[in-house]
Design a protein around this motif. Structure first.
Motif, short mmCIF file in Angstrom:
data_model
loop_
_atom_site.label_atom_id
_atom_site.label_comp_id
_atom_site.label_asym_id
_atom_site.label_seq_id
_atom_site.Cartn_x
_atom_site.Cartn_y
_atom_site.Cartn_z
N VAL A 152 11.59 -0.09 59.51
CA VAL A 152 11.84 -0.95 58.35
C VAL A 152 13.32 -0.86 58.02
N ASP A 153 13.97 -2.00 57.86
CA ASP A 153 15.37 -1.98 57.42
C ASP A 153 15.59 -3.12 56.45
N SER A 154 16.42 -2.86 55.43
CA SER A 154 16.63 -3.89 54.41
C SER A 154 17.53 -5.01 54.92
N ASP A 155 18.27 -4.76 55.99
CA ASP A 155 19.18 -5.80 56.50
C ASP A 155 18.51 -6.54 57.67
N CYS A 181 12.98 9.17 57.41
CA CYS A 181 13.89 8.37 56.58
C CYS A 181 15.33 8.88 56.74
N ASP A 182 16.19 7.96 57.08
CA ASP A 182 17.62 8.27 57.25
C ASP A 182 18.39 7.31 56.35
N PRO A 183 18.53 7.66 55.05
CA PRO A 183 19.15 6.71 54.11
C PRO A 183 20.59 6.37 54.49
N TYR A 190 23.12 7.43 47.91
CA TYR A 190 22.64 6.93 49.21
C TYR A 190 21.75 5.71 48.96
N SER A 191 21.48 4.95 50.01
CA SER A 191 20.53 3.83 49.87
C SER A 191 19.40 4.00 50.90
N PRO A 192 18.17 4.22 50.46
CA PRO A 192 17.75 4.45 49.08
C PRO A 192 18.26 5.80 48.58
N GLU A 217 27.91 2.92 63.87
CA GLU A 217 28.58 3.99 63.09
C GLU A 217 27.54 4.95 62.50
N GLN A 218 26.43 4.41 62.00
CA GLN A 218 25.46 5.24 61.29
C GLN A 218 24.35 5.77 62.18
N ALA A 219 24.30 5.33 63.43
CA ALA A 219 23.19 5.73 64.30
C ALA A 219 23.29 7.20 64.68
N THR A 220 22.14 7.83 64.83
CA THR A 220 22.08 9.23 65.28
C THR A 220 22.43 9.28 66.76
N ARG A 221 23.30 10.23 67.15
CA ARG A 221 23.63 10.32 68.58
C ARG A 221 22.40 10.81 69.35
N LEU A 248 11.68 4.49 57.80
CA LEU A 248 11.88 3.62 56.64
C LEU A 248 13.32 3.20 56.38
N CYS A 249 14.21 3.54 57.27
CA CYS A 249 15.60 3.02 57.24
C CYS A 249 16.04 3.02 58.69
N CYS A 250 15.48 2.11 59.48
CA CYS A 250 15.57 2.30 60.94
C CYS A 250 16.92 1.98 61.53
N GLY A 251 17.80 1.24 60.80
CA GLY A 251 19.10 0.87 61.38
C GLY A 251 18.89 0.17 62.71
N ILE A 252 19.80 0.41 63.65
CA ILE A 252 19.66 -0.24 64.96
C ILE A 252 18.61 0.48 65.82
N GLY A 253 18.05 1.58 65.28
CA GLY A 253 16.85 2.13 65.90
C GLY A 253 17.01 3.39 66.75
N ALA A 254 18.13 4.10 66.63
CA ALA A 254 18.31 5.27 67.51
C ALA A 254 17.17 6.28 67.32
N ASP A 255 16.83 6.58 66.07
CA ASP A 255 15.75 7.55 65.84
C ASP A 255 14.40 6.96 66.18
N MET A 256 14.21 5.72 65.79
CA MET A 256 12.94 5.02 66.04
C MET A 256 12.62 5.03 67.54
N GLY A 309 12.57 -4.94 55.25
CA GLY A 309 11.86 -4.50 54.05
C GLY A 309 12.64 -3.44 53.32
N ASP A 310 12.16 -3.13 52.11
CA ASP A 310 12.84 -2.13 51.27
C ASP A 310 12.02 -0.85 51.30
N ALA A 311 12.66 0.23 51.75
CA ALA A 311 11.97 1.52 51.83
C ALA A 311 11.41 1.92 50.47
N ALA A 312 12.16 1.59 49.41
CA ALA A 312 11.76 2.00 48.07
C ALA A 312 10.44 1.35 47.65
C1 LIG Z 1 21.85 5.61 58.38
S1 LIG Z 1 21.23 4.06 58.81
C2 LIG Z 1 19.87 4.46 59.84
C3 LIG Z 1 20.27 4.84 61.21
C4 LIG Z 1 19.12 5.10 62.16
N1 LIG Z 1 18.39 6.30 61.82
C5 LIG Z 1 19.64 5.24 63.58
O1 LIG Z 1 19.79 6.36 64.05
O2 LIG Z 1 19.92 4.20 64.19
C6 LIG Z 1 20.51 3.53 57.34
C7 LIG Z 1 19.91 2.15 57.35
O3 LIG Z 1 19.17 2.00 56.14
C8 LIG Z 1 19.20 0.65 55.75
N2 LIG Z 1 18.84 0.64 54.32
C9 LIG Z 1 19.61 0.88 53.24
N3 LIG Z 1 18.87 0.83 52.13
C10 LIG Z 1 17.60 0.55 52.52
C11 LIG Z 1 16.39 0.37 51.83
N4 LIG Z 1 16.31 0.47 50.49
N5 LIG Z 1 15.28 0.10 52.55
C12 LIG Z 1 15.34 -0.03 53.90
N6 LIG Z 1 16.48 0.13 54.60
C13 LIG Z 1 17.59 0.43 53.92
C14 LIG Z 1 20.60 0.20 56.08
O4 LIG Z 1 20.62 -1.21 56.29
C15 LIG Z 1 20.89 1.00 57.37
O5 LIG Z 1 20.63 0.20 58.50
#
Ligand SMILES: C[S@@+](CC[C@H](N)C(=O)[O-])C[C@H]1O[C@@H](n2cnc3c(N)ncnc32)[C@H](O)[C@@H]1O
Length: 424
Positions: free
Chosen positions: A151-154, A194-196, A211-213, A102-106, A130-138, A179-182
């Protein structure tokens, strides 16, 4: 957050037996008959499994019950099917979580941004995503030759990102950690992306400070790096764009997808609109012209132009009006009018056939006279409920018309238009 059983099943899915199972699933079968597909797969316990009975037992791969592996494989197959809209063919090799997808960049946006990123930094730059999600941007950054630390907090999302790097043959340039981006020092990297997260437990988050962060943390990370990019929702208020950031609104086939803020070595112009095409044609970019004053205002002329949403969000309507030699119908509304038909990617043109003060009765009778059964309704600066209007109009007939509802000052008006294409 995934359970430990889900995480174990996902790990098992990446083993050769798990991959074979996943590859054997036809997403069309899963859509048409999910229960049948699950039953068939649960019965087909892998060769050599200690317990090959229906319902499954340990399969010998990572000690994961076959039933759990089947559930994980079916989930991935379904997500891959949905992911085609964002990732095209690449989706067949990738792994997802529902939230991560849902949150990944197309893909066209991630690739465009990654190209811009790579063009502005040295080859081999180490980027912290610093918020890599499933990694589309990475993955798009790594495909451009950059090294990326995701880096992703989950932890489960981070595991999926790592699996994606391996699946696309990019593990050599990508490392992923939980890890925590913050708590990350931007100076640890040559550049930061960073894609919060803009989704929480209760759905979409509109306030950037939530947003988080949070927005302030993302800005600190970006401003502490020598080059950075932060992705935000397209509705980000201009006041939240700090001095020294270049703000870019990006649309794909006319839909505004995001705002990207560029910092440090990646800064160029203060504002731009970038229009991408799903068919891969090269992007069109409009930038702010500091010499341009407010656009002129004029009564409706032969053509009406509706600027692309990225142009409107970037506050570049004056630039789009200048490109077609046009004026605004109302100083506060983004409709441009001009006597010239000009080919431009930045606005869609319509021929103006008639202009009426808005009245349901009048509009219904004009549409009836024209035999307009296909009515496209557009509006800006009008409070009319479009669905109700469509029901009230009861259009019928072979013709088609574009009805544009707007106002000039406080006068509601309606333009009857037809689509035109200007040849370049
Ligand atoms: C919008 S998604 C990133 C999508 C990614 N750019 C992509 O295109 O696949 C944001 C991600 O940030 C993670 N996140 C939220 N707070 C965070 C934090 N404080 N540190 C690291 N990751 C965090 C979430 O678990 C989520 O996977």
């Amino acid at each position: 957050m995934a359970t430990s059983a889900q995480s174990a099943a996902f790990r098992a899915l990446r083993t050769p037996a798990g991959r074979r199972l996943l590859d054997s699933i036809d997403p069309a079968e899963v859509d048409a008959d999910p229960l049948g597909a699950a039953t068939r797969l649960r019965r087909a316990a892998p060769a050599g499994a200690p317990d090959a009975e229906p319902g499954g037992g340990p399969d010998g791969e990572a000690g994961v019950p076959h039933a759990d592996l089947v559930t994980a494989a079916l989930t991935q197959a379904r997500l891959r099917g949905r992911a085609r809209a964002k990732f095209g063919d690449l989706a067949e090799r990738m792994y997802f979580t529902p939230d991560g997808l849902e949150q990944a960049t197309r893909r066209p946006v991630a690739e465009y941004r990654a190209r811009r990123f790579a063009a502005g930094v040295a080859p081999d730059t180490l980027v912290g995503d610093l918020c890599c999600g499933i990694g589309a941007d990475m993955l798009a950054l790594a495909a451009e030759g950059l090294r990326v630390d995701g880096v992703d907090s989950d932890p489960f999302t981070a595991a999926v990102a790592e699996a994606n790097a391996a699946a696309l043959g990019l593990s050599g340039r990508v490392r992923v950690r939980r890890g925590d981006a913050a708590l990350t020092a931007p100076g640890d990297y040559d550049a930061v992306f960073c894609d919060p997260a803009r989704r929480g437990k209760r759905g979409r988050i509109f306030d950037p400070h939530a947003y988080s962060p949070p927005w302030g943390t993302a800005m600190d990370l970006a401003q502490g790096a020598s080059a950075a990019c932060v992705k935000a929702a397209p509705g980000i208020p201009h006041e939240l764009v700090p001095d020294g950031a270049s703000a870019e609104w990006i649309s794909v086939d006319g839909d505004v997808k995001e705002a990207a803020l560029w910092f440090g070595a990646l800064y160029d112009v203060p504002r731009r609109a970038t229009l991408l095409r799903g068919d891969g044609r090269s992007p069109a970019t409009l930038t702010a012209d500091p010499g341009l004053g407010a656009p002129p205002v004029a009564a409706p002329r032969r053509y009406l132009y509706e600027p692309d949403g990225a142009v409107i969000r970037a506050h570049l309507v004056a630039e789009a009006a200048a490109a077609v030699g046009g004026a605004l119908l109302d100083p506060h509304i983004a409709y441009i009018t001009s006597d010239r038909l000009v080919a431009t990617p930045f606005a869609r043109a319509y021929a103006v056939d008639d202009v009426l003060p808005f009245s349901l009765k009048r509009l219904r009778s004009v549409l009836r006279e024209r035999g307009a059964g296909t009515v496209t309704i557009k509006k800006r600066g009008s409070a009319v409920d479009v669905e109700k209007l469509r029901r009230d109009l009861r259009p019928s007939g072979p013709g088609s018309v574009v009805v544009v509802l707007t106002r000039i000052g406080d006068r509601p008006i309606c333009l009857l238009c037809s689509e035109v294409t200007a040849s370049p």
